[in-house]
Scaffold this motif. Structure first.
Motif, short mmCIF file in Angstrom:
data_model
loop_
_atom_site.label_atom_id
_atom_site.label_comp_id
_atom_site.label_asym_id
_atom_site.label_seq_id
_atom_site.Cartn_x
_atom_site.Cartn_y
_atom_site.Cartn_z
N MET A 63 -12.60 -27.92 4.12
CA MET A 63 -12.05 -28.66 2.96
C MET A 63 -10.79 -29.92 2.70
N ALA A 117 -16.47 -29.19 2.27
CA ALA A 117 -15.82 -29.60 1.04
C ALA A 117 -14.80 -30.83 1.17
N MET A 121 -13.25 -33.68 -0.31
CA MET A 121 -12.83 -34.05 -2.50
C MET A 121 -12.56 -34.83 -2.12
N PHE A 145 -20.13 -29.44 -0.35
CA PHE A 145 -20.03 -29.48 -1.16
C PHE A 145 -18.89 -30.09 -1.79
N TRP A 166 -12.34 -27.38 -11.42
CA TRP A 166 -13.52 -27.55 -9.06
C TRP A 166 -13.23 -26.64 -8.49
N TRP A 170 -15.94 -24.35 -6.69
CA TRP A 170 -16.30 -24.46 -4.60
C TRP A 170 -16.06 -22.74 -4.70
N ARG A 171 -15.53 -22.19 -5.37
CA ARG A 171 -15.98 -20.56 -4.75
C ARG A 171 -17.03 -19.97 -5.28
N TRP A 227 -19.73 -21.69 -5.60
CA TRP A 227 -20.76 -21.33 -3.91
C TRP A 227 -20.06 -21.65 -3.15
#
Length: 336
Positions: free
Chosen positions: A182, A220, A222, A268, A322, A326-327, A329
């Motif tokens: 991430m 992920a 961001m 993500f 968000w 994310w969690r 997903w």
């Protein structure tokens, strides 16, 4: 790889003992970045770090670097630290009381000029550990500091970090297959670059850890810096990564949207459309590239949020949801 109940219980007990000061961590090497002394009460700070390179990072700049940090917050109860001149790239480790067997490597942003400690690092790590994830905040070397590997420097640290997490999986009661990435802003570029070029040979192997895969289970990025196309690139990140006059080939080599492999991990993506620092087109190009290669991708675009919303700046905005998105997903791709 599955862990039995005894392994998980042992890992949980070790984490609890560490948090109570009953264990001196053998993994603690270089101190966590930006440790000024007095800090706000009630906010867990990392006591354990993992240096990435046992004999020092390769390709040291000719001009010696001095790591330093700035505290940019004027509020005694909120820290907002930035670290410059990383010479000993390392991970700050956050262990949950009850590990769920999954790990997340976090790459904070900072425009490749510095790395933020709190907003996109420790705050996110605390959120993750409260939900059972073991979090590793990566303080990667900055490409504009003169390292021999140039624009591949952050990627080399990210690859090495994922491999070390897997190599030491039993120490943290995690499944080595369930290691995610991430990243935020320029750290989102590190994350996206890792997800695209996890198998690129960007450093010479140094030990057994380097025999392991650097591919994260999922990624992920961001509000990420993605494209090095001057039309939409974040100019500061682009300049520090590639220099003042990069060739088209160099731009392409370091634009993750132009290097997505068919076996890239699920992504993500989240971005605010009113981001005035990193245009949302960066995320849209990455999404289009992933879709074109048949890579699973979930995308969330928020009308308001600006740049760098992380956790604290998302409060009271639609983007506030968000982390839970994310969690949810993450469960669908096997992270947990």
């Amino acid at each position: 790889m599955d862990f039995d109940r005894r392994t998980l219980i042992a890992g949980s007990l070790a984490a609890g003992a560490l948090s109570k000061g009953l264990i001196t961590s053998a993994a603690a090497q270089t101190a966590p970045p930006g440790s000024p002394g007095a800090l706000p009460p009630g906010l867990p700070q990392p006591t354990e770090t993992i240096d990435l390179w046992p004999k020092g990072a390769p390709g040291m700049p000719r001009t010696p670097l001095t790591e330093k940090f700035d505290e940019r917050s004027t509020d005694a109860l909120i820290t907002d630290r930035a670290v410059y001149g990383i010479t000993r790239p390392r991970m700050a480790v956050f262990r949950p009381d009850r590990p769920n067997g999954a790990a997340v490597m976090i790459t904070p942003g900072g425009g490749y000029k510095w790395i933020v400690v709190d907003k996109e690092g420790y705050e996110m790590a605390r959120w993750l550990t409260a939900r059972g994830f073991t979090a590793f905040v990566l303080f990667y070397r900055l490409p504009g500091d003169g390292w021999a590997s140039g624009p591949d420097t952050p990627l080399a640290d990210a690859q090495r970090a994922i491999r070390l997490i897997r190599h030491r999986a039993r120490d943290f009661a995690i499944d080595p297959e369930r290691v995610a990435a991430m990243g935020f802003s320029a750290g989102g570029h590190v994350c996206a670059d890792l997800a695209a070029r996890f198998s690129a040979n960007v450093y010479a192997p140094v030990d057994a850890a380097d025999k392991l895969s650097a591919k994260p289970l999922c990624a992920a990025p961001m509000y990420p810096v993605v494209s090095m196309d001057a039309a939409i690139a974040h100019a500061g990140s682009r300049g520090l990564l590639l220099g003042p006059s990069p060739t088209p080939a160099l731009e392409a080599a370091h634009s993750p949207d132009r290097n997505v492999p068919a076996d890239a991990p699920p992504h993500f993506l989240a971005h605010a459309e009113d981001d005035a620092t990193v245009p949302v087109e960066n995320t849209l190009r990455l999404r289009a590239a992933l879709k074109a290669r048949g890579v699973p991708v979930e995308t969330h675009l928020f009308a308001n949020g600006g740049h760098g919303f992380g956790l604290r700046r998302a409060i009271g905005k639609p983007a506030e949801v968000w982390p839970d998105l994310w969690r949810n997903w993450a469960r669908t791709v096997g992270l947990g």
